[in-house]
Design a protein around this motif. Structure first.
Motif, PDB file in Angstrom:
ATOM      1  N   TYR A 283       0.835  -1.200   0.000  1.00  0.00           N
ATOM      2  CA  TYR A 283       0.000   0.000   0.000  1.00  0.00           C
ATOM      3  C   TYR A 283       0.869   1.248   0.000  1.00  0.00           C
ATOM      4  N   CYS A 284       0.829   1.982  -1.088  1.00  0.00           N
ATOM      5  CA  CYS A 284       1.613   3.205  -1.241  1.00  0.00           C
ATOM      6  C   CYS A 284       0.804   4.399  -0.745  1.00  0.00           C
ATOM      7  N   GLY A 285       0.774   4.576   0.561  1.00  0.00           N
ATOM      8  CA  GLY A 285      -0.068   5.608   1.146  1.00  0.00           C
ATOM      9  C   GLY A 285       0.380   7.019   0.825  1.00  0.00           C
ATOM     10  N   THR A 286       1.683   7.242   0.775  1.00  0.00           N
ATOM     11  CA  THR A 286       2.156   8.615   0.557  1.00  0.00           C
ATOM     12  C   THR A 286       1.903   9.100  -0.862  1.00  0.00           C
ATOM     13  N   GLN A 287       1.717   8.191  -1.799  1.00  0.00           N
ATOM     14  CA  GLN A 287       1.489   8.593  -3.187  1.00  0.00           C
ATOM     15  C   GLN A 287       0.015   8.882  -3.489  1.00  0.00           C
ATOM     16  N   GLN A 288      -0.891   8.477  -2.612  1.00  0.00           N
ATOM     17  CA  GLN A 288      -2.318   8.585  -2.917  1.00  0.00           C
ATOM     18  C   GLN A 288      -2.766  10.024  -3.144  1.00  0.00           C
ATOM     19  N   HIS A 289      -2.160  10.985  -2.454  1.00  0.00           N
ATOM     20  CA  HIS A 289      -2.646  12.361  -2.486  1.00  0.00           C
ATOM     21  C   HIS A 289      -1.760  13.304  -3.297  1.00  0.00           C
ATOM     22  N   ILE A 290      -0.890  12.753  -4.133  1.00  0.00           N
ATOM     23  CA  ILE A 290      -0.168  13.606  -5.076  1.00  0.00           C
ATOM     24  C   ILE A 290      -1.197  14.163  -6.052  1.00  0.00           C
ATOM     25  N   GLU A 291      -1.350  15.473  -6.090  1.00  0.00           N
ATOM     26  CA  GLU A 291      -2.489  16.068  -6.801  1.00  0.00           C
ATOM     27  C   GLU A 291      -2.380  15.938  -8.317  1.00  0.00           C
ATOM     28  N   ASP A 292      -1.189  16.077  -8.857  1.00  0.00           N
ATOM     29  CA  ASP A 292      -1.016  15.997 -10.306  1.00  0.00           C
ATOM     30  C   ASP A 292      -1.013  14.540 -10.757  1.00  0.00           C
ATOM     31  N   TYR A 293      -1.818  14.236 -11.758  1.00  0.00           N
ATOM     32  CA  TYR A 293      -1.981  12.846 -12.192  1.00  0.00           C
ATOM     33  C   TYR A 293      -0.677  12.276 -12.740  1.00  0.00           C
ATOM     34  N   ALA A 294      -0.002  13.012 -13.608  1.00  0.00           N
ATOM     35  CA  ALA A 294       1.227  12.505 -14.214  1.00  0.00           C
ATOM     36  C   ALA A 294       2.303  12.250 -13.164  1.00  0.00           C
ATOM     37  N   GLU A 295       2.423  13.158 -12.204  1.00  0.00           N
ATOM     38  CA  GLU A 295       3.404  12.977 -11.138  1.00  0.00           C
ATOM     39  C   GLU A 295       3.050  11.771 -10.276  1.00  0.00           C
ATOM     40  N   ARG A 296       1.767  11.615  -9.988  1.00  0.00           N
ATOM     41  CA  ARG A 296       1.337  10.470  -9.180  1.00  0.00           C
ATOM     42  C   ARG A 296       1.574   9.160  -9.938  1.00  0.00           C
ATOM     43  N   ARG A 297       1.272   9.143 -11.224  1.00  0.00           N
ATOM     44  CA  ARG A 297       1.475   7.936 -12.015  1.00  0.00           C
ATOM     45  C   ARG A 297       2.957   7.562 -12.065  1.00  0.00           C
TER      46      ARG A 297
END
Length: 381
Positions: free
Chosen positions: A185-199
């Motif tokens: 579970y990658c909890g810290t990545q869930q709330h990265i607002e920008d889609y490309a950065e999160r992906r």
């Protein structure tokens, strides 16, 4: 009978009854909730992946039953206390996603395994595996086990592929445990607002996960279940194709943290805001400011501040003013609103906000249609 039921049971089914609720109160839009449940279930099913939503979001047997009816294979719980509530409420397929390590908690886990249908738990240490196996032997029960893998935040989970293999080997060698797979579970990545950065962040972590899975498979322990993901990364994780099931939870409510995220890459919102807090103006003696009756005791404080959804200008700035109160600040708001006027707020972070309340007040437009208990409220142990 709780205060909520004493105060509000007579309002159920009454047209306009929502306006008579004593505030602050946790409100849940039933139609939006059901549409959110259906939307995620359909999206995941279309990819041939299972859905095991996380009940730490809602802590409710009533909502869990609606998710199972829509196709969920079970529910996730953060702690054994939550799992006990769901299991005793008739929910099967519960996965406890945090390690259970304290001696008394292990005893409770063994007892729960004896009465639960398809209970699973995560493990990240061989000593704990041995203790759980001994507790299960004492009550004559068995338990399905998922090896927890640290995604890089050093909170829980084994820290390397070699450690995952070693722990899987230990689990398979214990008679009362059954190795089923892995959790990531990658909890810290869930709330990265920008889609490309999160992906990009999730893709990098998925490469690591794939390496762990390869190591396990090469050692003779291929994971039948690969569980994880969340509301923020559900589409990305499905596209990457490694998970066999998703643990998304907040999609049913949509708090301000997730509303700030581009979940789809094109700015569309696949889920509606179903959860809110109804409050009232209690003081309006200044032109640019009114005071409402929802403060620190009514809203989480870890995810920013609430936003006005209705009843006041949407651009009004929310500011906590203590345990019981908050201010809404906007030019002329004190002239437009008076004491007793209702305001509905979108919550900053749904999970801890729900934990502040005993009940959901389930609404359909301006009608109160049900009062559901937050049965696992405070079950943090």
């Amino acid at each position: 009978m709780s205060d909520d039921l004493l105060l509000h049971s007579h309002l159920i089914g009454r047209q306009g009854g929502r306006a008579d609720l004593n505030t602050p109160v946790l409100v849940l839009d039933l139609a939006a909730l059901d549409r959110n449940i259906a939307a995620m279930a359909a999206f995941v099913a279309a990819r041939g992946v299972a859905l095991r939503p996380h009940a730490k979001t809602h802590k409710s047997v009533d909502i869990a039953k609606r998710q199972v009816a829509a196709g969920a294979v079970g529910l996730c719980c953060a702690k054994i206390g939550e799992a006990e509530v769901l299991v005793d409420g008739g929910i099967a397929g519960v996965l406890i996603t945090s390690p259970v390590a304290a001696p008394r908690a292990i005893e409770r886990l063994a007892a729960l395994a004896g009465r639960a249908d398809r209970l699973m738990a995560v493990i990240d240490h061989p000593d704990v595996a041995a203790r759980i196996d001994a507790a299960l032997a004492a009550v004559g029960a068995r338990l399905d086990i998922v090896v927890d893998i640290d995604p890089g935040i050093a909170r829980t989970g084994v820290a390397s592929a070699d450690a995952a293999v070693d722990l899987a080997r230990v689990v398979t060698g214990l008679p009362n445990l059954r190795y089923c797979g892995v959790q990531f579970y990658c909890g810290t990545q869930q709330h990265i607002e920008d889609y490309a950065e999160r992906r990009s962040a999730i893709a990098e972590r998925t490469v690591y996960l794939s390496g762990v899975i390869a190591a396990l498979s090469g050692a003779g322990h291929p994971p039948a279940i690969v569980t994880g993901s969340g509301t923020g990364t559900h589409r990305i994780d499905l596209d990457l194709g490694v998970f066999t099931e998703l643990q998304a939870g907040s999609y049913i409510f949509m708090d301000q943290q997730y509303l700030a995220c581009d979940l789809t890459g094109d700015g569309t919102r696949p889920f509606e805001t179903a959860l809110g807090v109804d409050a009232r103006v209690v003081s309006a003696n200044h032109s640019a400011l009114v005071t409402i009756d929802a403060g620190f005791k009514s809203l989480s404080t870890d995810g920013g501040v609430a936003l006005v959804r209705s009843g006041a200008p949407e651009q009004a700035h929310f500011a906590f003013m203590g345990d019981e109160h908050a201010a809404l600040v906007s030019p002329g708001i004190g002239d437009a609103l008076g004491p007793g006027d209702p305001v509905t707020l979108t919550v900053p972070h749904c999970d801890p906000t729900v934990n502040l309340y005993d009940h959901y007040h389930v609404v359909a437009d301006d009608m109160l249609v049900a009062i559901w208990p937050v049965g696992a409220r405070g079950r943090a142990r």
